[in-house]
Design an enzyme around this catalytic site. Structure first.
Site, PDB file in Angstrom:
ATOM      1  N   ASP A 110      -3.857  27.233 -12.548  1.00 11.08           N
ATOM      2  CA  ASP A 110      -2.853  26.197 -12.386  1.00 11.08           C
ATOM      3  C   ASP A 110      -1.498  26.734 -12.830  1.00 11.08           C
ATOM      4  O   ASP A 110      -1.370  27.889 -13.237  1.00 11.08           O
ATOM      5  CB  ASP A 110      -3.218  24.978 -13.237  1.00 11.08           C
ATOM      6  CG  ASP A 110      -4.426  24.230 -12.687  1.00 11.08           C
ATOM      7  OD1 ASP A 110      -4.789  24.457 -11.526  1.00 11.08           O
ATOM      8  OD2 ASP A 110      -4.996  23.410 -13.433  1.00 11.08           O
ATOM      9  N   LYS A 161      -1.336  22.330  -8.798  1.00  7.74           N
ATOM     10  CA  LYS A 161      -1.077  21.034  -8.175  1.00  7.74           C
ATOM     11  C   LYS A 161       0.109  20.385  -8.873  1.00  7.74           C
ATOM     12  O   LYS A 161       0.424  20.674 -10.000  1.00  7.74           O
ATOM     13  CB  LYS A 161      -2.302  20.125  -8.274  1.00  7.74           C
ATOM     14  CG  LYS A 161      -3.524  20.665  -7.549  1.00  7.74           C
ATOM     15  CD  LYS A 161      -4.634  19.639  -7.520  1.00  7.74           C
ATOM     16  CE  LYS A 161      -5.223  19.392  -8.893  1.00  7.74           C
ATOM     17  NZ  LYS A 161      -5.910  20.557  -9.443  1.00  7.74           N
ATOM     18  N   MET A 189       0.745  13.751 -19.508  1.00  4.26           N
ATOM     19  CA  MET A 189       1.236  13.642 -18.132  1.00  4.26           C
ATOM     20  C   MET A 189       1.868  12.284 -17.863  1.00  4.26           C
ATOM     21  O   MET A 189       1.696  11.714 -16.786  1.00  4.26           O
ATOM     22  CB  MET A 189       0.102  13.910 -17.130  1.00  4.26           C
ATOM     23  CG  MET A 189      -0.587  15.247 -17.317  1.00  4.26           C
ATOM     24  SD  MET A 189      -2.064  15.446 -16.281  1.00  4.26           S
ATOM     25  CE  MET A 189      -3.207  14.301 -17.091  1.00  4.26           C
TER      26      MET A 189
END
Length: 253
Positions: A36, A57, A172
């Site tokens: 990632d 992503k 997040m």
């Protein structure tokens, strides 16, 4: 069973010195590393380009799909390759490692989970904020600020969290900060409750903003906090003010 093995490896919060010994060895030995964005530039920069596949992503569906990642892990293992699936933090803490583990098992692929220092704890720590403290918090709750967009309603009960009396760590959740700080105040949490934001903890680009439930959105904007970042809500967030001048891992500003 497959001929190759997939290793679901957490990289920790981003400082290469916080990689586990096992993670370091597996990165050296792997045939392929699917990573990632979140392991951090210092860790990714040490991996030869010939072994790297960027499958990062982003929010709003951008980047590589999870289905592609799942299928790619199976494909590589069936080719006999040893594969490291490298994620930021710990792969099983809001990192979709659990989904990948189940997919590998369903497709007969051998795998091993390699735990790591989760950024949910390490991020606050390096900013001088313990997630628990005898005088301030006897419990801590980890919450995702980025739920599955296909859900009809949030699974997070902000009212119950407001009444918990412990630390709340939101991963997040920077872009949704106004929504859940308002939800907590509406549910009865004191607007003066300390809050801290830690962006890119342990990276050279680390930033911290502090305030209260009432002021943290303005503090976020003033400091320029952007994802990836953590939100720490609770009395423990107030400890940073007392210790920040003595933190040896505080980035230069």
């Amino acid at each position: 069973m497959s001929e190759g093995t997939v290793y679901l490896v957490g990289s920790g919060p981003g400082d290469p010195e916080l990689l586990t010994v096992k993670a370091r060895r597996l990165l050296d030995e792997a045939d392929v590393i699917l990573h990632d964005k979140l392991p951090g530039p210092d860790i990714l920069g040490e991996i030869p380009d010939s072994k790297r596949e960027d499958v990062g992503k982003r929010a709003h569906g951008e980047g590589t799909s999870q289905q592609y990642i799942n299928d790619r892990l199976v494909e590589l293992a069936q080719e006999g390759k040893n594969v490291v699936r490298l994620k930021g933090g710990d792969s099983m803490v809001f990192g979709r490692g659990g989904e990948e583990m189940l997919y590998l098992a369903d497709h007969g692929v051998d795998f091993e989970v390699v735990p790591a220092v989760t950024s949910a704890v390490a991020g606050p720590e390096v900013a001088g904020i313990p997630v628990t403290h005898r005088d301030h918090a006897s419990s801590v709750t980890f919450v995702t600020g980025h739920e599955d967009p296909t859900k009809e309603e949030s699974a997070v009960d902000w009212g119950a969290l407001a009444a918990s009396g412990g630390t709340i760590v939101v991963l997040m959740g920077v872009t949704r900060l106004p929504e859940y700080t308002e939800a907590l105040v509406t549910a009865g949490m004191d607007p003066e409750t300390p809050v801290a934001l830690v962006e890119r903890a342990t990276w050279d680009a680390q930033k911290v903003a502090t305030g209260t439930l009432e002021t943290i959105v303005d503090a976020r904007d003033a400091v320029g906090i952007e994802p990836p970042a953590l939100t720490i809500i609770g009395d423990v967030a107030g400890t940073r003010e007392r210790v920040a001048d003595f933190l040896q891992n505080e980035p230069d500003t």
